[in-house]
Design a protein around this motif. Sequence first.
Motif, PDB file in Angstrom:
ATOM      1  N   GLY A  22       0.249  -3.777 -31.958  1.00 44.77           N
ATOM      2  CA  GLY A  22      -0.220  -3.904 -30.583  1.00 44.77           C
ATOM      3  C   GLY A  22      -1.703  -4.228 -30.508  1.00 44.77           C
ATOM      4  N   ILE A  23      -2.097  -4.850 -29.371  1.00 45.18           N
ATOM      5  CA  ILE A  23      -3.481  -5.316 -29.238  1.00 45.18           C
ATOM      6  C   ILE A  23      -4.475  -4.166 -29.149  1.00 45.18           C
ATOM      7  N   GLY A  24      -4.037  -3.000 -28.744  1.00 44.32           N
ATOM      8  CA  GLY A  24      -4.949  -1.864 -28.627  1.00 44.32           C
ATOM      9  C   GLY A  24      -5.420  -1.334 -29.969  1.00 44.32           C
ATOM     10  N   SER A  25      -4.689  -1.622 -31.036  1.00 39.20           N
ATOM     11  CA  SER A  25      -5.059  -1.095 -32.355  1.00 39.20           C
ATOM     12  C   SER A  25      -6.249  -1.841 -32.959  1.00 39.20           C
ATOM     13  N   GLY A  26      -6.552  -3.034 -32.455  1.00 41.55           N
ATOM     14  CA  GLY A  26      -7.641  -3.829 -33.008  1.00 41.55           C
ATOM     15  C   GLY A  26      -7.185  -4.749 -34.122  1.00 41.55           C
ATOM     16  N   SER A  27      -6.017  -4.491 -34.706  1.00 42.56           N
ATOM     17  CA  SER A  27      -5.479  -5.394 -35.711  1.00 42.56           C
ATOM     18  C   SER A  27      -4.003  -5.647 -35.432  1.00 42.56           C
ATOM     19  N   GLY A  28      -3.734  -5.891 -34.178  1.00 42.74           N
ATOM     20  CA  GLY A  28      -2.366  -6.181 -33.766  1.00 42.74           C
ATOM     21  C   GLY A  28      -2.155  -7.673 -33.623  1.00 42.74           C
ATOM     22  N   LYS A  29      -1.072  -8.049 -32.956  1.00 46.35           N
ATOM     23  CA  LYS A  29      -0.685  -9.437 -32.726  1.00 46.35           C
ATOM     24  C   LYS A  29      -0.656 -10.245 -34.018  1.00 46.35           C
TER      25      LYS A  29
END
Length: 166
Positions: A22-29
Motif C-alpha cells: 500500500g501507498i501508506g507504507s512508503g514502499s508500496g505500489k
Amino acid sequence: MKLNELRDNEGANKSRKRVGRGIGSGSGKTGGRGVKGQKSRSGVAINGFEGGQMPLYRRLPKRGFRNPFSKSYNAISLSRIQAAIDAGKLDANGTVNAEALIEAGVIRRPLDGVRLLSDGDFSAKLTFDVAGASKAAIEKIEKAGGSVQLPEKKEPVKKMAPKAKK
C-alpha cells in the motif's frame, strides 16, 4: 539471568522490508522498483544490452590468442637461492627442486616448474632438478662445482602427408 530472559542485542536481527503493502507504507505500489518494463520484473539480467543496437563487445574486432599449451614458470634468481642457503632455510647438501624451494619459503606454489636465472652472486655447490635454467645460470652453478638436471626435450611429432585421391 534466566533462560527466558535471553535475547539478541538490540539491532542484531533486522526485520525485512515488506514492500508492496500500500501507498501508506512508503514502499508500496511499485515496491521500490520504479515503473513498468523489463527491469521492474524479477530475474532480469541484461548486461551489455543496448536496446537492439549492436552491442559494443560485438562491434569491436576480436584481438589476441590464448595458447592453451603455454607454461608458467617460477623464475628464481641464484642470489635468492644463495640467500636462503645463508639463512639456513635451504639444505646445502640435498637436491634443490620445487618441493625443497616451497619448504624453504622461496616460492609459494610450483606452477609448471622452476626456472633459474643468473642474477647476483652464487657460491654453493648444489645439484638442481628444475624445469629450466638460463645459460648464464648453468655456467655459474657449474663454476661453483654444482650441476643442473633439466628435463629432456621431446621431438615434435611429424605429420604424414595426406594420401592422394584417385
